[in-house]
Scaffold this active site. Structure first.
Site, PDB file in Angstrom:
ATOM      1  N   PRO A 352      -0.973  -1.303   0.101  1.00 45.88           N
ATOM      2  CG  PRO A 352       0.537  -0.021  -1.007  1.00 45.88           C
ATOM      3  CD  PRO A 352       0.295  -0.585   0.126  1.00 45.88           C
ATOM      4  N   PRO A 353      -2.300  -3.423  -2.506  1.00 49.44           N
ATOM      5  CG  PRO A 353      -3.763  -3.458  -4.258  1.00 49.44           C
ATOM      6  CD  PRO A 353      -2.715  -2.509  -3.849  1.00 49.44           C
ATOM      7  CB  VAL A 355       2.433  -4.796   0.674  1.00 52.78           C
ATOM      8  CG1 VAL A 355       2.584  -3.747  -0.462  1.00 52.78           C
ATOM      9  CG2 VAL A 355       1.014  -4.650   1.457  1.00 52.78           C
ATOM     10  N   GLY A 356       1.850  -8.189   0.967  1.00 55.14           N
ATOM     11  CA  GLY A 356       2.001  -9.220   1.977  1.00 55.14           C
ATOM     12  C   GLY A 356       1.023  -9.301   3.122  1.00 55.14           C
ATOM     13  CB  SER A 674      -0.442  15.384  -2.370  1.00 47.09           C
ATOM     14  OG  SER A 674      -0.526  14.391  -3.387  1.00 47.09           O
ATOM     15  CE  LYS A 717       2.204  11.450  -2.484  1.00 37.72           C
ATOM     16  NZ  LYS A 717       1.653  12.591  -1.662  1.00 37.72           N
TER      17      LYS A 717
END
Ligand code: ADP
Length: 769
Positions: A352-353, A355-356, A674, A717
């Site tokens: 995801p955006p 996170v490095g 899910s 999650k």
């Protein structure tokens, strides 16, 4: 040969000339014998017998060397010339043949018989006459040496014999040929001869014309080029631009150290350019092209960091946590060093955006001591964005790859291709296949940019790509890459990253000295939970930056030297909270279950609400439901219906009940399967009127036959469940292997319940089922 008259005349010996009847001619006379013959003639009736010498070279006159046939001429005018020469003008009267030559008082005399024309076949004569006339016209058209008067005279001439005389006189023939014509008596023969001569003449003049045209053409072309070049030179001088630019370019091209093929091409284009007018558009296109070639690195290179330990230290210093990732990158760097970069796989950082991912790529560049360039592929649709446009296009440029290389200035930078999953393709070519060529070690040493036209070697470049989602990366690209997944951070990790990296970074950027600004842990937590909703730390960094800005202003405007940010002061600095803490259900509820979803910004919880009302067995779905979720809802209903007995339900109940499924707007779940078991649980709870435990959250896909299938993003999650304080998490049994990815402190506090079928879910979640 019939004779009509016989006479005795002074002889005018001609050197290299033959005179004909019916013509006028001028002659220059100098020889003594000739002068005395002329004198003799003028003293008598002014008539002479003009006859050619067989050898024109001979100065003295010898009767044996004179032809026998000549022309009787009338002397019309005598003009004295300087020296002993005179010019005479004569008129040809008739042909005659000499019987004998005698010397008398220093000049020769001849007794001559007239030669009359002999007409043999009038038809043939007429035919020859006509063709000769028309041939003569043709010759006249091509040969300007025949005077207009002569042509006019020939045109109106009606006597074939006269025609022959005039024609033979005017044509450029050897004197021997003329003599032959003069000697012929049969008019047909004479005409036939003239005919032949004229044909020959015509052929020659045609050839002449052709040769002339060719010569003229080549002269004209040379002249034209010469003229244009001179003009161009004049323009250059006028404009003040001379050879300087060309020489400067040439020097730079030769000094650049580019491959021979490229240098050759650049010099060729330079030559083309220097021939053009400097201000012309074509010349500008070439100038720009040469500048591009010069700006692109061809041999410039950085040396990699000697010691691997130094590189690894940099990587560690730049990032908190991410142990596994750092380990893999360290391995990667080690392999890179061993193989000298040959066939190193392309790294793909997925997550995801915030996170490095970008940060790690920059760090790799720093660790290796290489240049770093970044190019976003988001929304790149057109192949030409990668490969560029042909330089003949208006405003053409190289593609993004070559642009990046120019920016890097070296042939071995770390090249980050951001958002490789956001590539799209349309009818303007497929950017993914162009990218494949870029990333494929077998092809990328001869990458072709359409603008550059020459192959470019990308094999020394270290490519790293990033993506948010593996699912949308074109398969062939995916196969080329080594995937490294980065998951979101826990609250604790975020706090640490903020303390160690983000706060010092933002503080410095806002010009606040160390020690003048501190944050309580609770303040950081408050920012994380109240102002951000993300897996990474991007928005956290932005909020910290906003705080730093406010503090910087405060510090500047007051005597205070130190500020500590507390949880209570956060609201004052950032305004009202933007996110309420994820809440678990108020209490055990009927028809509501807590699901866990994975979104682009990380994990989240979502409450699924179901109500069963009297109706006609319809299904109503509202809220944030994607198509896949709707499918899951239908599968869940079918399963419950077909197993209604085991849950104490009457099948008929389904026929007169409408089911309303709602997913609240607040959550932004990714469309995925899910939520299947969560929906099933909420539906069964609604039908059985038995409540769902509030301490349970769940995730899992459901099949028509009630099997629970594995899902993705378990770590995210689990983190989301942990945030809201849920204790029990129902997970598909097949996902057990993913549990180790979850940070230990989080894992220890959660109770995972692996299941294989939905019946187990129902019994774990619904009270008193
Ligand atoms: P991405 O490319 O994944 O969207 P970035 O690399 O832009 O994320 O990261 C956003 C910000 O967070 C950057 O300032 C980065 O330095 C910082 N950051 C992310 N992860 C870490 C980490 N583990 N340690 C230190 N800083 C981090």
């Amino acid at each position: 040969m019939s004779r009509t008259r016989t006479d005795n005349f002074p002889v005018l010996a001609l050197r290299g000339r033959v005179l004909f009847p019916d013509i006028n001619a001028n002659l220059d006379v100098g020889r003594v014998e000739s002068l005395s013959a002329i004198k003799a003639a003028s003293e008598r009736d002014s008539i002479l017998f003009a006859v050619a010498q067989k050898n024109p070279e001979r100065a003295e006159i010898n009767p044996d060397e004179l032809y026998l046939v000549g022309t009787v001429v009338r002397l019309k005018q005598v003009t004295r010339l300087p020296g002993n020469n005179i010019r005479i003008s004569v008129q040809g009267l008739y042909r005659a043949v000499a019987r004998a030559y005698e010397l008398e008082n220093g000049s020769y005399f001849a007794t001559v018989d007239e030669l009359v024309p002999v007409h043999t076949s009038p038809d043939l004569e007429e035919a020859y006459f006509r063709t000769s006339k028309s041939l003569m016209q043709d010759v006249a058209q091509t040969d300007s040496k025949i005077s207009k008067d002569v042509i006019a005279a020939l045109d109106i001439c009606t006597e074939p014999d006269k025609f022959v005389n005039i024609a033979a006189h005017s044509l450029q023939l050897k004197f021997t040929e003329k003599q032959e014509i003069l000697e012929m008596s049969r008019v047909v023969d004479r005409l036939e001869r003239i005919d032949r001569v004229l044909n020959g003449e015509l052929e020659i003049s045609r050839l002449e014309k052709k040769i002339n045209a060719m010569v003229r053409q080549s002269i004209e072309k040379n002249q034209k080029e010469y003229y244009l070049r001179e003009q161009l030179k004049a323009i250059h001088t006028e404009l003040g631009d001379d050879e300087e630019e060309r020489e400067e370019f040439e020097r730079k091209i030769k000094a650049k150290g580019m491959p021979a093929e490229v240098e050759e091409k650049a010099l060729k284009e330079l030559t083309r350019m220097s021939k053009m007018q400097p201000s012309s558009p074509e010349s500008n296109v070439l100038r720009l092209y040469i500048e591009w070639i010069l700006d692109t690195p061809w041999s410039e290179k950085t040396e990699d960091t000697e010691k691997l330990e130094d590189a690894v230290k940099i990587l560690n210093d730049d990032h908190y946590g991410l142990e596994k990732i750092k380990e893999r990158i360290t391995e990667y760097l080690a392999v890179l060093k061993l193989t000298d970069g040959l066939n190193a796989p392309v790294l793909c950082l997925v997550g995801p955006p915030g996170v490095g991912k970008t940060s790690i790529a920059t760090s790799v560049a720093r660790a290796l001591g290489r240049k770093f360039v970044r190019m976003s592929l988001g929304g790149v649709k057109d192949e030409s964005e990668i490969r560029g446009h042909r330089k003949t296009y208006i405003g053409a440029m190289p593609g993004r790859i070559i642009n990046g290389m120019k920016q890097a200035g070296t042939i071995n930078p770390v090249f980050l291709l951001d958002e490789i999953d956001k590539l799209s393709s349309d009818m303007r070519g497929d950017p993914a296949s162009a990218l494949l060529e870029v990333l494929d070690p077998a092809q990328n040493s001869t990458f072709r940019d359409r603008y550059l036209e020459v192959p470019y070697d990308l094999s020394k470049v270290l490519f790293i790509t990033t993506a948010n989602d593996l699912g949308t990366i074109p398969r062939p690209l995916l196969d080329r890459m080594e995937i490294i997944e980065l998951n979101g951070y826990t609250q604790e990790e975020k706090r640490e990253i903020a303390k160690r990296y983000l706060i010092p970074k933002r503080r410095k950027a806002n010009g606040i000295e160390e020690g003048k600004l501190t944050f309580d842990d609770e303040a950081i937590d408050e920012i994380i939970t109240g102002y951000t909703m993300e897996a990474g730390v991007r928005s956290l960094e932005r909020n910290i930056d906003a705080v730093c800005r406010k503090i910087a202003v405060k510090l500047a405007g007051s005597k205070k030297t130190k500020t500590n940010v507390t949880a209570a002061s956060v609201e004052e600095l950032l305004g009202a909270r933007r996110y309420e803490r994820d809440k678990q259900l108020e209490g055990d509820e009927v028809g509501a279950a807590t699901g866990l979803a994975w979104t682009a910004v990380g994990g989240t919880t979502l409450t699924i609400e179901v109500s069963a009302m009297k109706g006609k067995g319809e299904i109503l779905l509202t809220g944030k439901l994607g198509d896949v979720m709707k499918e899951s809802a239908r599968a869940a209903i079918s399963y419950i219906r077909s197993n209604s007995q085991s849950y104490g339900l009457d099948v008929k109940q389904f026929e007169n009940t409408d089911i309303h499924i709602h997913v609240p707007e607040g959550a932004t779940p990714k469309d995925g399967p899910s939520a299947g078991i969560t929906m099933a649980t909420a539906i069964l709870s609604a039908f059985t009127k038995k409540p769902v435990k509030k301490s349970v959250a769940m995730t899992g896909e459901i099949t028509l036959r009630g099997k629970v299938l594995p899902i993705g993003g378990l770590k995210e999650k689990a983190l989301a469940a942990y945030r809201i304080g849920v204790k029990d998490i129902i997970i598909p049994a097949d996902n057990k292997k993913d549990l180790e990815e979850i940070p230990q402190n989080v894992r220890e506090q959660l109770n995972f319940i692996p299941v294989t079928d939905v019946d187990a879910v129902f019994h774990s979640a619904i009270i008193n089922l």
